[in-house]
Write a protein that holds these residues in place. Structure first.
Motif, PDB file in Angstrom:
ATOM      1  N   UNK B  30       3.135  -5.747  -3.279  1.00  0.00           N
ATOM      2  CA  UNK B  30       1.920  -6.202  -2.469  1.00  0.00           C
ATOM      3  C   UNK B  30       1.444  -4.830  -2.076  1.00  0.00           C
ATOM      4  N   UNK B  31       1.965  -3.731  -2.019  1.00  0.00           N
ATOM      5  CA  UNK B  31       1.466  -2.553  -1.497  1.00  0.00           C
ATOM      6  C   UNK B  31       0.579  -1.969  -2.806  1.00  0.00           C
ATOM      7  N   UNK B  32       0.999  -2.313  -4.014  1.00  0.00           N
ATOM      8  CA  UNK B  32       0.113  -1.703  -5.177  1.00  0.00           C
ATOM      9  C   UNK B  32      -0.923  -2.597  -5.165  1.00  0.00           C
ATOM     10  N   UNK B  33      -0.791  -3.883  -5.001  1.00  0.00           N
ATOM     11  CA  UNK B  33      -2.002  -5.009  -4.854  1.00  0.00           C
ATOM     12  C   UNK B  33      -3.027  -4.473  -4.183  1.00  0.00           C
ATOM     13  N   UNK B  34      -2.669  -4.048  -2.848  1.00  0.00           N
ATOM     14  CA  UNK B  34      -3.567  -3.791  -1.738  1.00  0.00           C
ATOM     15  C   UNK B  34      -4.129  -2.474  -1.966  1.00  0.00           C
ATOM     16  N   UNK B  35      -3.352  -1.742  -2.431  1.00  0.00           N
ATOM     17  CA  UNK B  35      -4.026  -0.362  -2.994  1.00  0.00           C
ATOM     18  C   UNK B  35      -5.122  -0.322  -4.111  1.00  0.00           C
ATOM     19  N   UNK B  36      -4.819  -1.264  -5.009  1.00  0.00           N
ATOM     20  CA  UNK B  36      -5.799  -1.492  -6.211  1.00  0.00           C
ATOM     21  C   UNK B  36      -7.115  -1.963  -5.367  1.00  0.00           C
ATOM     22  N   UNK B  38      -8.306  -1.614  -2.352  1.00  0.00           N
ATOM     23  CA  UNK B  38      -8.857  -0.614  -1.743  1.00  0.00           C
ATOM     24  C   UNK B  38      -9.758   0.123  -2.492  1.00  0.00           C
ATOM     25  N   UNK B  39      -9.297   0.290  -3.637  1.00  0.00           N
ATOM     26  CA  UNK B  39     -10.233   1.170  -4.720  1.00  0.00           C
ATOM     27  C   UNK B  39     -11.264   0.494  -5.070  1.00  0.00           C
ATOM     28  N   UNK B  40     -11.292  -0.983  -5.231  1.00  0.00           N
ATOM     29  CA  UNK B  40     -12.384  -1.520  -5.633  1.00  0.00           C
ATOM     30  C   UNK B  40     -13.275  -2.276  -4.776  1.00  0.00           C
ATOM     31  N   UNK B  47     -11.957  -2.223   6.321  1.00  0.00           N
ATOM     32  CA  UNK B  47     -11.096  -2.807   7.178  1.00  0.00           C
ATOM     33  C   UNK B  47      -9.688  -2.050   7.424  1.00  0.00           C
ATOM     34  N   UNK B  48      -9.277  -1.645   6.184  1.00  0.00           N
ATOM     35  CA  UNK B  48      -8.097  -0.797   6.342  1.00  0.00           C
ATOM     36  C   UNK B  48      -8.187   0.469   7.130  1.00  0.00           C
ATOM     37  N   UNK B  49      -9.587   0.979   6.840  1.00  0.00           N
ATOM     38  CA  UNK B  49      -9.645   2.177   7.864  1.00  0.00           C
ATOM     39  C   UNK B  49      -9.826   1.844   9.189  1.00  0.00           C
ATOM     40  N   UNK B  50     -10.292   0.911   9.618  1.00  0.00           N
ATOM     41  CA  UNK B  50     -10.498   0.244  10.948  1.00  0.00           C
ATOM     42  C   UNK B  50      -9.054   0.103  11.739  1.00  0.00           C
ATOM     43  N   UNK B  51      -8.093  -0.398  10.531  1.00  0.00           N
ATOM     44  CA  UNK B  51      -6.736  -0.956  11.191  1.00  0.00           C
ATOM     45  C   UNK B  51      -6.067   0.377  11.535  1.00  0.00           C
ATOM     46  N   UNK B  52      -6.126   1.414  10.502  1.00  0.00           N
ATOM     47  CA  UNK B  52      -5.695   2.658  10.724  1.00  0.00           C
ATOM     48  C   UNK B  52      -6.151   3.250  12.249  1.00  0.00           C
TER      49      UNK B  52
END
Lengths: 198, 236
Positions: B30-36, B38-40, B47-52
Motif C-alpha cells: 500500500x505504501x508503494x501504491x500511495x507513493x506512486x 503522490x508522484x502523479x 494532502x499528504x503534505x498537509x497531514x505531515x
C-alpha cells in the motif's frame, strides 16, 4: 569526529524557535547548492533528533544506524526539493527519516509485543511529559485536538505515529479486532482534521 | 466480532489514505501504491503534505538520541565517496568481521581451506587480531596485525572520547610497561607501523590498550589519561 566546521547550528531547534528554523532553512538551501560544510553542520544539528525518530520505529540499533545514513544521503540529494513555504525544515527532515524507517520496518517482522493500553494516553516514555510538543502554536493546537478524541483513538494514533506500526500490529498489540482498530483510527483522523481546521 | 464501530469495510476516502500513509499504518504494498500516486496526483500529494504538517508537532515529543560517532564518517563517505582510505573506511565490513564467533569461525575456515591447497608460497602467516574492548565488553576498536609487514590496522568501532583529546594505542607485553604505538583515530581506520624493536613483543601473550591523551599523544611516553579500552591478541 571531523573538525573544521565553519558554520554552527544550534542543536535541537524547538519547533517554535524561529531563529533555529531559519538557520536550518539556510543550511538546507546551502546543502542544495552542494555546500559540504553546511551539510556537516546540518548533520550535527539534526542527527540526534532523526536518530531518535529511527530508534522509535526500529528495534535494532544497527537498522536505525543504516536508516539514518540512508536518510542523510537522501537529504543531500533532495535538499533542492525542500519548500520553505510548505514545511518547516525539521518536519521535512523528520518525515524523510520516518518514511525510510517505516519502509525498513516493513521489510522485517515487527517483534514488539508490549501491549497498548487503549484506555490510557500514550507518551513517549523517553521524552517526559507531552508538553514538549506544546512549545509551538501548532503543537498546542494538535495537543488540544488530540484531547477531543476518545482515549482509544488517541492511544492508537499516537502509538501508530511514534512506532510506525501497521493496523495489523496495532490490533495484535491492543487486543482489539482489526476492523475496529481501522475504524477508530480513521474516524479519529477525520475528527482530528476537522478540529485542526476550525 | 461485530458492532457499531465495524465500518472498516468501507474503503477509505482520499484524505483518509493520505493520513494513513503519513501516520505509518499501511503495509509495504500500500505504501508503494500511495507513493506512486503522490508522484502523479498533485492534489493527493498536497494532502499528504498537509497531514505531515498536522502530525509534525508529535516529532517534538520524540527524545533525541546521539548517533554513534562513526556514523558521520559513514554518511560522509556514502555522500561524497570514499577519500584516500579506500575500503578500509567501510565500518560495516569491520562490524561484520567482528560480529562474533561465527565470523571468526568462518574466517578460520577460509584459512584452513587456503592452507590445505598446494602452497604457492612457503609460509602463510596467520594475522593476529585484537578486539580492544570497553569495560562493558563492547569493542571500541578492532586491530588486525600483519606480522610480516610489521603493521597494525586499527579500526574504530564505537569509541567516544572528548573532542579535545585523542586516543593513543599501547602495546603491553607480559610483565612489561606499556609501549606507545602512536595516536589513532575515533573516526577512521589508521595503519600503525610497529617499531622494529617492538615487533617481537607482538605475541599472543601481549595486550593492547587505548588511553585518552592530549592532542599529539602522551607527553611522557606513558599513558597519562584513563585507559578506556583494552584487549588481548588472538590468532585467526
Amino acid at each position: 569526529m571531523t573538525e573544521g566546521t565553519k558554520t554552527t547550528i544550534e542543536r535541537e531547534p524547538a519547533a517554535g524557535d524561529g531563529a533555529a528554523r531559519e538557520r536550518l532553512r539556510d543550511a538546507l538551501v546551502a546543502v542544495a547548492g552542494g555546500d559540504r560544510a553546511a551539510f556537516e553542520s546540518l548533520y550535527k544539528a539534526t542527527s540526534a533528533k532523526l536518530f531518535g525518530v529511527c530508534l522509535r520505529i526500529l528495534q535494532k540499533r544497527s537498522d536505525a544506524e543504516d536508516v539514518l545514513q540512508e536518510t542523510y544521503v537522501a537529504i543531500w540529494h533532495k535538499a533542492g526539493l525542500f519548500d520553505a513555504e510548505r514545511a518547516s525544515p525539521i518536519t521535512w527532515l523528520a518525515m524523510i527519516a520516518r518514511n525510510k524507517a517505516i519502509d525498513r520496518a516493513r521489510a522485517g517482522a515487527d517483534q514488539r509485543t508490549a501491549s497498548i493500553d487503549l484506555a490510557a494516553g500514550v507518551d513517549d516514555p523517553a521524552a517526559g511529559p507531552a508538553t514538549t510538543a506544546e512549545s509551538s502554536d501548532s503543537g498546542r493546537r494538535l495537543a488540544l485536538c488530540l484531547e477531543t478524541l476518545e482515549a482509544r483513538q488517541r492511544a492508537l494514533i499516537r502509538t501508530a505515529f511514534f512506532d510506525g506500526m501497521t493496523y495489523e500490529n496495532l490490533a495484535a498489540r491492543s487486543g482489539a479486532p482489526l476492523g475496529s482498530v481501522k475504524s477508530w483510527i480513521r474516524r479519529g483522523l477525520q475528527k482530528l482534521k476537522a478540529c485542526l481546521e476550525q | 466480532m461485530s458492532g457499531p464501530d465495524d465500518i472498516a469495510a468501507t474503503p477509505p476516502d482520499h484524505g483518509s489514505l493520505a493520513a494513513e500513509y503519513v501516520l505509518g499504518v499501511l503495509d509495504a504494498p500500500r505504501r508503494r501504491e500511495v507513493e506512486a500516486r503522490i508522484a502523479r496526483d498533485r492534489a493527493f500529494a498536497r494532502e499528504v503534505g498537509e497531514w505531515q504538517a498536522r502530525l509534525a508537532p508529535l516529532v517534538a515529543e520524540i527524545a533525541p538520541v546521539d548517533p554513534p560517532l562513526y556514523l558521520w564518517p559513514r554518511v560522509r563517505n556514502a555522500v561524497f565517496g570514499v577519500e584516500r582510505r579506500g575500503r578500509l573506511d567501510d565500518v560495516s565490513l569491520w562490524r561484520w568481521l567482528t560480529a562474533g564467533a561465527g565470523a571468526v569461525a568462518a574466517a578460520a575456515l577460509v584459512f584452513a581451506f587456503v592452507s590445505t591447497r598446494p602452497p604457492p608460497v612457503p609460509t602463510v602467516v596467520a594475522p593476529f587480531v585484537a578486539a580492544i574492548n570497553l569495560d562493558d565488553g563492547k569493542p571500541a576498536f578492532v586491530a588486525t596485525i600483519d606480522r610480516a609487514r610489521g603493521t597494525m590496522i586499527v579500526m574504530p568501532i564505537a569509541a567516544v572520547i572528548p573532542a579535545e583529546k585523542v586516543p593513543e594505542l599501547w602495546l603491553i607485553p607480559p610483565g612489561d610497561k606499556p609501549h606507545s604505538l602512536g595516536v589513532v583515530d575515533v573516526a577512521h581506520p589508521v595503519v600503525v607501523s610497529i617499531p622494529a624493536a617492538l615487533r617481537d613483543a607482538v605475541t599472543l601473550q601481549a595486550a593492547v590498550a587505548i588511553s585518552v591523551e592530549p592532542r599529539g599523544g602522551s607527553p611522557t611516553g606513558q599513558p597519562t589519561g584513563p585507559v578506556i579500552a583494552k584487549g588481548g591478541i588472538a590468532s585467526l
